[in-house]
Write an enzyme that holds these catalytic residues in place. Structure first.
Site, PDB file in Angstrom:
ATOM      1  N   GLY A   1     -48.952  31.427 -11.516  1.00  0.00           N
ATOM      2  CA  GLY A   1     -48.384  31.736 -10.137  1.00  0.00           C
ATOM      3  C   GLY A   1     -48.462  32.927  -9.871  1.00  0.00           C
TER       4      GLY A   1
ATOM      5  NE  ARG B   1     -25.022  21.201  11.103  1.00  0.00           N
ATOM      6  CZ  ARG B   1     -26.074  20.995  11.751  1.00  0.00           C
ATOM      7  NH1 ARG B   1     -27.003  21.998  11.361  1.00  0.00           N
ATOM      8  NH2 ARG B   1     -26.012  20.464  12.918  1.00  0.00           N
TER       9      ARG B   1
ATOM     10  CD  GLU C   1     -39.056  24.821  -9.388  1.00  0.00           C
ATOM     11  OE1 GLU C   1     -39.650  24.297  -8.493  1.00  0.00           O
ATOM     12  OE2 GLU C   1     -39.474  25.722  -9.924  1.00  0.00           O
TER      13      GLU C   1
ATOM     14  CG  ASP D   1     -40.873  30.667 -12.193  1.00  0.00           C
ATOM     15  OD1 ASP D   1     -40.429  30.542 -11.156  1.00  0.00           O
ATOM     16  OD2 ASP D   1     -41.736  30.462 -12.872  1.00  0.00           O
TER      17      ASP D   1
ATOM     18  NE  ARG E   1     -43.389  27.409 -14.159  1.00  0.00           N
ATOM     19  CZ  ARG E   1     -44.488  26.641 -14.027  1.00  0.00           C
ATOM     20  NH1 ARG E   1     -44.743  25.463 -14.232  1.00  0.00           N
ATOM     21  NH2 ARG E   1     -45.352  27.617 -13.298  1.00  0.00           N
TER      22      ARG E   1
ATOM     23  NE  ARG F   1     -49.631  26.763 -11.633  1.00  0.00           N
ATOM     24  CZ  ARG F   1     -48.643  27.657 -11.700  1.00  0.00           C
ATOM     25  NH1 ARG F   1     -48.338  28.685 -12.839  1.00  0.00           N
ATOM     26  NH2 ARG F   1     -47.810  27.818 -10.874  1.00  0.00           N
TER      27      ARG F   1
ATOM     28  NE  ARG G   1     -55.893  54.422  -7.130  1.00  0.00           N
ATOM     29  CZ  ARG G   1     -55.051  54.364  -6.223  1.00  0.00           C
ATOM     30  NH1 ARG G   1     -53.701  54.730  -6.095  1.00  0.00           N
ATOM     31  NH2 ARG G   1     -55.661  54.177  -5.012  1.00  0.00           N
TER      32      ARG G   1
ATOM     33  CG  ASP H   1     -45.019  30.299 -20.856  1.00  0.00           C
ATOM     34  OD1 ASP H   1     -45.604  30.184 -19.818  1.00  0.00           O
ATOM     35  OD2 ASP H   1     -44.014  29.655 -21.073  1.00  0.00           O
TER      36      ASP H   1
ATOM     37  CG  HIS I   1     -45.099  26.935  -3.161  1.00  0.00           C
ATOM     38  ND1 HIS I   1     -44.807  25.810  -3.188  1.00  0.00           N
ATOM     39  CD2 HIS I   1     -45.849  27.119  -4.084  1.00  0.00           C
ATOM     40  CE1 HIS I   1     -45.503  25.142  -4.365  1.00  0.00           C
ATOM     41  NE2 HIS I   1     -46.003  26.077  -5.066  1.00  0.00           N
TER      42      HIS I   1
ATOM     43  CB  THR J   1     -43.768  34.701 -13.429  1.00  0.00           C
ATOM     44  OG1 THR J   1     -42.974  33.410 -12.893  1.00  0.00           O
ATOM     45  CG2 THR J   1     -42.796  34.910 -14.695  1.00  0.00           C
TER      46      THR J   1
ATOM     47  CG  ASP K   1     -40.255  31.401 -16.578  1.00  0.00           C
ATOM     48  OD1 ASP K   1     -40.929  32.695 -16.580  1.00  0.00           O
ATOM     49  OD2 ASP K   1     -40.988  30.450 -16.628  1.00  0.00           O
TER      50      ASP K   1
ATOM     51  CE  LYS L   1     -16.686  29.063   1.637  1.00  0.00           C
ATOM     52  NZ  LYS L   1     -17.188  30.231   2.373  1.00  0.00           N
TER      53      LYS L   1
HETATM   54  O1  F6P Z   1     -44.037  29.854 -11.702  1.00  0.00           O
HETATM   55  C1  F6P Z   1     -43.870  30.170 -10.680  1.00  0.00           C
HETATM   56  C2  F6P Z   1     -43.382  28.953  -9.796  1.00  0.00           C
HETATM   57  O2  F6P Z   1     -43.689  29.136  -8.215  1.00  0.00           O
HETATM   58  C3  F6P Z   1     -42.236  28.316 -10.206  1.00  0.00           C
HETATM   59  O3  F6P Z   1     -41.261  28.560  -9.709  1.00  0.00           O
HETATM   60  C4  F6P Z   1     -42.655  26.619  -9.885  1.00  0.00           C
HETATM   61  O4  F6P Z   1     -42.010  25.762 -10.491  1.00  0.00           O
HETATM   62  C5  F6P Z   1     -43.995  26.648  -9.879  1.00  0.00           C
HETATM   63  O5  F6P Z   1     -44.741  28.062  -9.921  1.00  0.00           O
HETATM   64  C6  F6P Z   1     -45.013  25.873  -8.814  1.00  0.00           C
HETATM   65  O6  F6P Z   1     -46.416  25.992  -9.121  1.00  0.00           O
HETATM   66  P1  F6P Z   1     -47.524  25.597  -8.133  1.00  0.00           P
HETATM   67  O7  F6P Z   1     -47.495  26.777  -7.182  1.00  0.00           O
HETATM   68  O8  F6P Z   1     -48.523  25.357  -8.977  1.00  0.00           O
HETATM   69  O9  F6P Z   1     -47.059  24.551  -7.317  1.00  0.00           O
END
Ligand code: F6P
Length: 354
Positions: free
Chosen positions: A14, A165, A225, A130, A174, A75, A28, A106, A254, A128, A132, A216
């Protein structure tokens, strides 16, 4: 030691803000050392297809502030097949690529490790949103994505306050709750749901009821997610039904992945890219460049992957056998520390975000 004349640089997985700043730094730094630089397009897919472009100092001008990646990304499933991988190795020989800096997550590291084992020295940068990758405190893109999210949540707060609300907001990450936890703290969210800590829905319902009684008006709930499916929508419905607070669900998805990188990501990417080239030229390879306690350091790719697997609970049978006892203990305490930090932040958010 290998005599480096040409290095390749690629972005894979991603896209993340700051990838361009990393490509710029790698290019550079390498040019300054007298190397030729090939930009490999579309990650490992471009390598397999010989889709490369020579990068000069000016090719990477005016990109430090650009989101996405000028090298494009993919990917690449083919890289996981024996035939595709062999084509990638052959391409390095045919294109005269002596080493590669690969920027991604990874999956990117796994490809780089295999290439190194096949004789093409590689160094990885963690890119990334994430965050992660357990071996680094921060990945390139994480800070920007969170700042983008915070700006969007602040907008939602205006509407929540005006209408009295609740907004339930699902954010990417991820399997990691880092984005949700930190943006939850930064937005003062009443509830945060992350995969690392069991989520007490009933407690959240009671908290909202209580805070509403005290006057409040706006409520924000951030969910990762990682819960998948319709978790966020279902929670929204439950909050409305059981607290009487009108509620809406928003999936940011996204929309938070692009955009101009923050200062933090630009500086992190520049430092990591610079060190990656220095390491290659010292004859080092099979490394991931990491940030640990404000220092930019290198870690062995296998160490980084195993640490990650340990942290995420995905260790394979016998995976730890290749490390000595002291290293395994170091990994375990690293994971423990990371879990403790998350727990403390989560508890803090629960206490101060009321
Ligand atoms: O790894 C980055 C990420 O945006 C994650 O947060 C998400 O789960 C995944 O990629 C979405 O993948 P794609 O862009 O392939 O839909």
């Amino acid at each position: 030691m290998k005599n480096f004349k040409t290095i390749g640089v690629l972005t894979s997985g991603g896209d993340a803000p700051g990838m361009n700043a990393a490509v710029r730094a790698v290019t550079r730094a390498a040019l300054a050392k007298g190397l030729r630089v090939l930009g490999i397009m579309r990650g490992y897919s471009g390598l397999i297809d010989h889709d490369v472009e020579e990068l000069h100092a000016r090719s990477v001008g005016n990109i430090i502030d650009r989101g996405g990646t000028i090298l494009y990304t993919a990917r690449c499933k083919e890289m996981m097949t024996a035939e595709g991988f062999q084509r990638a190795v052959n391409a390095c020989r045919e294109l005269g690529i002596d080493g590669i800096v690969a920027i991604g997550g990874d999956g990117t590291f796994r490809g780089a490790k295999k290439l190194t084992e096949a004789g093409v020295p590689c160094i990885c940068l963690p890119g990334t949103i994430d965050n992660d990758v357990a071996s680094t405190d921060h990945t390139i893109g994480f800070d920007t994505a969170m700042n983008t999210i915070i700006a969007l949540i602040d907008n939602l707060r205006d509407t929540c306050e005006s209408h009295a609300r609740c907004s339930v907001i699902e954010v990417m990450g991820r399997g990691s709750g880092d984005i949700a936890l930190n943006t939850g703290i930064g937005s003062g969210a009443t509830g945060i749901a992350i995969p690392e800590i069991p989520f007490d829905e009933d407690a959240l319902i009671e908290k909202i009821k209580h805070s509403r009684e005290l006057g409040k008006r706006n409520f924000l709930v951030i969910v990762s997610e990682a819960f998948g499916g319709d978790f966020g929508e279902r929670l929204t419905k439950r909050i409305e039904e059981e607290t009487g607070v009108e509620s809406r669900f928003a999936r940011l998805g996204h929309i938070v992945r692009g955009g101009s990188p923050s200062l933090h990501d630009r500086v992190l990417a520049s430092q990591m890219g610079y060190l990656a080239v220095e390491e290659l030229l010292k004859g080092h390879s099979n490394l991931v460049i990491c940030e640990r306690r404000n220092k930019i350091v290198s870690r062995d790719i296998q160490y980084a992957l195993t640490l990650d697997a340990m942290y995420k609970g995905h260790l394979e049978e016998g995976e730890l056998d290749r490390f000595d006892e002291a290293t395994v203990r170091r990994m375990q305490s690293h994971c423990e520390r990371k879990r403790k930090i998350i727990r403390r932040l989560y508890d803090m958010a629960n206490d101060i975000n009321i």
